[in-house]
Design an enzyme around this catalytic site. Structure first.
Site, mmCIF file in Angstrom:
data_model
loop_
_atom_site.group_PDB
_atom_site.id
_atom_site.type_symbol
_atom_site.label_atom_id
_atom_site.label_comp_id
_atom_site.label_asym_id
_atom_site.label_seq_id
_atom_site.Cartn_x
_atom_site.Cartn_y
_atom_site.Cartn_z
ATOM 1 N N THR A 25 -5.878 6.796 -4.323
ATOM 2 C CA THR A 25 -5.530 5.427 -4.697
ATOM 3 C C THR A 25 -6.574 4.425 -4.205
ATOM 4 O O THR A 25 -7.214 4.642 -3.168
ATOM 5 C CB THR A 25 -4.165 5.073 -4.067
ATOM 6 N N ASP A 26 -6.674 3.302 -4.902
ATOM 7 C CA ASP A 26 -7.590 2.235 -4.453
ATOM 8 C C ASP A 26 -7.094 1.590 -3.153
ATOM 9 O O ASP A 26 -7.849 0.885 -2.480
ATOM 10 C CB ASP A 26 -7.767 1.168 -5.546
ATOM 11 N N GLU A 27 -5.823 1.846 -2.798
ATOM 12 C CA GLU A 27 -5.287 1.214 -1.574
ATOM 13 C C GLU A 27 -5.997 1.689 -0.313
ATOM 14 O O GLU A 27 -5.902 1.044 0.726
ATOM 15 C CB GLU A 27 -3.773 1.469 -1.449
ATOM 16 N N TYR A 81 1.441 4.188 4.136
ATOM 17 C CA TYR A 81 1.149 4.935 2.893
ATOM 18 C C TYR A 81 -0.353 5.072 2.681
ATOM 19 O O TYR A 81 -0.880 6.179 2.531
ATOM 20 C CB TYR A 81 1.792 4.247 1.675
ATOM 21 N N LYS A 109 -2.885 8.346 2.753
ATOM 22 C CA LYS A 109 -3.724 8.753 1.617
ATOM 23 C C LYS A 109 -5.189 8.823 2.041
ATOM 24 O O LYS A 109 -5.918 9.724 1.638
ATOM 25 C CB LYS A 109 -3.554 7.785 0.440
HETATM 26 P P1 NAD Z 1 5.827 9.461 -7.651
HETATM 27 O O1 NAD Z 1 6.416 9.010 -6.375
HETATM 28 O O2 NAD Z 1 6.381 8.954 -8.934
HETATM 29 O O3 NAD Z 1 5.866 11.056 -7.733
HETATM 30 C C1 NAD Z 1 5.553 11.882 -6.643
HETATM 31 C C2 NAD Z 1 6.028 13.298 -6.974
HETATM 32 O O4 NAD Z 1 5.658 14.163 -5.874
HETATM 33 C C3 NAD Z 1 7.547 13.417 -7.137
HETATM 34 O O5 NAD Z 1 7.858 14.177 -8.276
HETATM 35 C C4 NAD Z 1 8.000 14.135 -5.865
HETATM 36 O O6 NAD Z 1 9.157 14.914 -6.038
HETATM 37 C C5 NAD Z 1 6.774 14.982 -5.547
HETATM 38 N N1 NAD Z 1 6.677 15.329 -4.114
HETATM 39 C C6 NAD Z 1 6.806 14.480 -3.045
HETATM 40 N N2 NAD Z 1 6.680 15.172 -1.898
HETATM 41 C C7 NAD Z 1 6.438 16.464 -2.243
HETATM 42 C C8 NAD Z 1 6.199 17.651 -1.497
HETATM 43 N N3 NAD Z 1 6.190 17.638 -0.159
HETATM 44 N N4 NAD Z 1 5.979 18.807 -2.163
HETATM 45 C C9 NAD Z 1 5.988 18.824 -3.524
HETATM 46 N N5 NAD Z 1 6.228 17.743 -4.278
HETATM 47 C C10 NAD Z 1 6.440 16.573 -3.647
HETATM 48 O O7 NAD Z 1 4.260 9.143 -7.536
HETATM 49 P P2 NAD Z 1 3.226 8.696 -8.660
HETATM 50 O O8 NAD Z 1 3.257 7.226 -8.799
HETATM 51 O O9 NAD Z 1 3.387 9.554 -9.856
HETATM 52 O O10 NAD Z 1 1.858 9.060 -7.906
HETATM 53 C C11 NAD Z 1 1.292 10.355 -8.034
HETATM 54 C C12 NAD Z 1 0.009 10.408 -7.213
HETATM 55 O O11 NAD Z 1 -0.907 9.429 -7.683
HETATM 56 C C13 NAD Z 1 0.211 10.117 -5.725
HETATM 57 O O12 NAD Z 1 -0.637 10.985 -5.001
HETATM 58 C C14 NAD Z 1 -0.217 8.670 -5.565
HETATM 59 O O13 NAD Z 1 -0.716 8.437 -4.262
HETATM 60 C C15 NAD Z 1 -1.310 8.576 -6.610
HETATM 61 N N6 NAD Z 1 -1.521 7.238 -7.208
HETATM 62 C C16 NAD Z 1 -0.480 6.517 -7.720
HETATM 63 C C17 NAD Z 1 -0.715 5.280 -8.323
HETATM 64 C C18 NAD Z 1 0.399 4.457 -8.933
HETATM 65 O O14 NAD Z 1 0.151 3.312 -9.314
HETATM 66 N N7 NAD Z 1 1.598 4.968 -9.073
HETATM 67 C C19 NAD Z 1 -2.022 4.777 -8.361
HETATM 68 C C20 NAD Z 1 -3.055 5.527 -7.791
HETATM 69 C C21 NAD Z 1 -2.796 6.773 -7.240
HETATM 70 O O1 DAU Z 2 -2.975 0.490 -6.160
HETATM 71 C C1 DAU Z 2 -2.411 1.758 -6.365
HETATM 72 C C2 DAU Z 2 -1.050 1.813 -5.717
HETATM 73 O O2 DAU Z 2 -0.181 1.019 -6.509
HETATM 74 C C3 DAU Z 2 -0.506 3.245 -5.601
HETATM 75 O O3 DAU Z 2 -1.322 3.963 -4.707
HETATM 76 C C4 DAU Z 2 0.932 3.240 -5.072
HETATM 77 O O4 DAU Z 2 1.451 4.553 -5.086
HETATM 78 C C5 DAU Z 2 1.772 2.358 -5.970
HETATM 79 O O5 DAU Z 2 3.080 2.271 -5.455
HETATM 80 C C6 DAU Z 2 1.157 0.958 -6.094
HETATM 81 O O6 DAU Z 2 1.254 0.253 -4.820
HETATM 82 P P1 DAU Z 2 1.662 -1.308 -4.739
HETATM 83 O O7 DAU Z 2 2.208 -1.579 -3.415
HETATM 84 O O8 DAU Z 2 0.540 -2.160 -5.241
HETATM 85 O O9 DAU Z 2 2.801 -1.308 -5.891
HETATM 86 P P2 DAU Z 2 4.269 -1.986 -5.961
HETATM 87 O O10 DAU Z 2 4.743 -1.766 -7.357
HETATM 88 O O11 DAU Z 2 5.135 -1.571 -4.849
HETATM 89 O O12 DAU Z 2 3.933 -3.527 -5.772
HETATM 90 C C7 DAU Z 2 3.045 -4.213 -6.644
HETATM 91 C C8 DAU Z 2 2.960 -5.655 -6.176
HETATM 92 O O13 DAU Z 2 4.228 -6.301 -6.404
HETATM 93 C C9 DAU Z 2 2.696 -5.809 -4.680
HETATM 94 O O14 DAU Z 2 1.851 -6.936 -4.458
HETATM 95 C C10 DAU Z 2 4.069 -6.052 -4.071
HETATM 96 C C11 DAU Z 2 4.800 -6.804 -5.186
HETATM 97 N N1 DAU Z 2 6.264 -6.574 -5.243
HETATM 98 C C12 DAU Z 2 6.713 -5.278 -5.280
HETATM 99 C C13 DAU Z 2 8.069 -5.017 -5.297
HETATM 100 C C14 DAU Z 2 8.566 -3.588 -5.341
HETATM 101 C C15 DAU Z 2 7.149 -7.641 -5.266
HETATM 102 O O15 DAU Z 2 6.728 -8.807 -5.247
HETATM 103 N N2 DAU Z 2 8.506 -7.377 -5.295
HETATM 104 C C16 DAU Z 2 8.991 -6.110 -5.292
HETATM 105 O O16 DAU Z 2 10.241 -5.931 -5.315
#
Ligand code: NAD
Ligand code: DAU
Length: 336
Positions: free
Chosen positions: A125-127, A150, A154
């Protein structure tokens, strides 16, 4: 090719499994997922009898199970997505983030090394880069400066993956992507949470002043990038993915309300997230140049399509909003 996808029942994983089966007709996909609160087998229920797909319920921290599945299925490449992924949960309860994201990743790397897989794609992730000021973009050279449990977990897993490449010659590629949106995202993240609340005329909790910036990318564009990185990425390298779609949170919340025909009076400003990163923005020039990848979706149209998907698939997310989720919601947002 035989590919192991970890976390395939999550948001990005389920979109990826579908893409792989549709666009790589000679690949076999094994999905290993623990089915935590965020994993939903229903997202892939229609693939149950697919001849090139197998689901295994399991934890990436279980090395014996991993070795058994990977040997039996003759896995040649790993696409590692399994993780605890929600920042707010990492603030409420960090331990499981270390167990899965750091330790689990190390166990998986070790098994992949023992079995000499041809490719290990570590999805990050970019985080991990921390927060930006009002200008500038994250490049692959930006120093790691994670802010939350988190993102720290990562960053730890990224460094382990790169260390396995450097020390043991494991052919690792690391990708770092910005915020994804699209179908099958768990309604604890900004966009699906706001849609689910607005549809039910509940208040929309906006953290702080609502002026934090995220750089949005449609999940399908991210998944295409992951396939490109697996096929064309160089071992030991990092690739950033993003779609140059920076938006203030409040702008998105208002757009969701407008798309659903709901009033802005539903917006409720709430206490800020502790340590809240102000701005993310990605430079994806390296991925575009070296992987011949380019995002296809435009934010405004794709957000409208996403809102429509949640309206048309209300059953999918309503079935999730039960016991565990309600408890989390109460802890995170109080009685709102
Ligand atoms: P998500 O939370 O929707 O899904 C995570 C999945 O991993 C779930 O199906 C969960 O059951 C499984 N899991 C969790 N712990 C586990 C374990 N110990 N063993 C096996 N399976 C397990 O997450 P997502 O948003 O689909 O993100 C997927 C990946 O992409 C993550 O690694 C996250 O860091 C990365 N990522 C997410 C975003 C985003 O915006 N959502 C952006 C950049 C990178
Ligand atoms: O940048 C990539 C990341 O994006 C991934 O690595 C993470 O897995 C994914 O969860 C996401 O992280 P963020 O913290 O950016 O996403 P989130 O949807 O939780 O929040 C997006 C923005 O919205 C953040 O600035 C917080 C704000 N927010 C979020 C929630 C859930 C609110 O203002 N209210 C809310 O209830």
């Amino acid at each position: 090719m035989n590919v192991l996808v970890t976390g395939g029942c999550g948001f990005i994983g389920s979109n990826l499994v579908r893409l792989l089966l549709a666009e790589r007709p000679d690949w076999r996909v094994v999905n290993l997922d623990k089915l935590t609160y965020a994993g939903n087998a229903e997202s892939l229920a229609d693939l149950r009898d697919h001849p090139r797909y197998r689901f295994v319920r399991g934890d990436i921290g279980n090395g014996e199970l991993l070795a058994d599945v990977m040997r039996t299925e003759r896995v040649e490449a790993v696409m590692h997505l399994a993780a605890e992924s929600h920042v707010d949960r990492s603030i409420l309860a960090p331990s499981v983030f270390i167990d899965t994201n750091v330790r689990g990743t190390q166990v998986l790397l070790e098994v992949a090394r023992a079995l000499s897989v041809r490719r290990f794609l570590h999805v990050s992730t970019d985080e991990v880069y921390g927060s930006l000021g009002p200008t500038g973009l994250f490049t692959e050279e930006t120093p790691l400066a994670p802010s939350s449990p988190y993102s720290a977990s990562k960053a730890g897993s990224d460094l382990l993956a790169l260390a396995y490449a450097h020390t043991f010659g494991l052919p690792v590629v690391v990708t770092r992507c910005s915020n994804n949106y699209g179908p099958y995202q768990f309604p604890e993240k900004l966009i699906p949470l706001m849609i689910a609340n607005a549809v039910r005329d509940r208040s929309l909790p906006v953290y702080g002043d609502g002026m934090n910036v995220r750089d949005w990318i449609h999940v399908e564009d991210h998944c295409r990038g992951l396939v490109a990185a697996l096929e064309k990425g160089k071992a030991g390298q990092v690739y950033n993915f993003g779609a140059s779609s920076e938006r203030h949170n409040i702008h998105i919340v208002k757009q969701v309300l407008q798309l659903l025909g709901k009033p802005e009076s539903l917006i409720q400003y709430v206490k800020d997230r502790p340590g809240h990163d102000r701005r993310y923005a990605i430079d994806s020039a390296k991925a575009q140049r070296e992987l011949s990848w380019t995002p296809r979706h435009r934010f405004e149209e794709a957000l409208a399509a996403t809102v429509r998907w949640y309206v048309e698939n209300r059953g999918w997310w309503e079935r999730i909003l039960t016991g565990e989720y309600l408890k989390y919601y109460e802890t995170q947002y109080g009685g709102r």
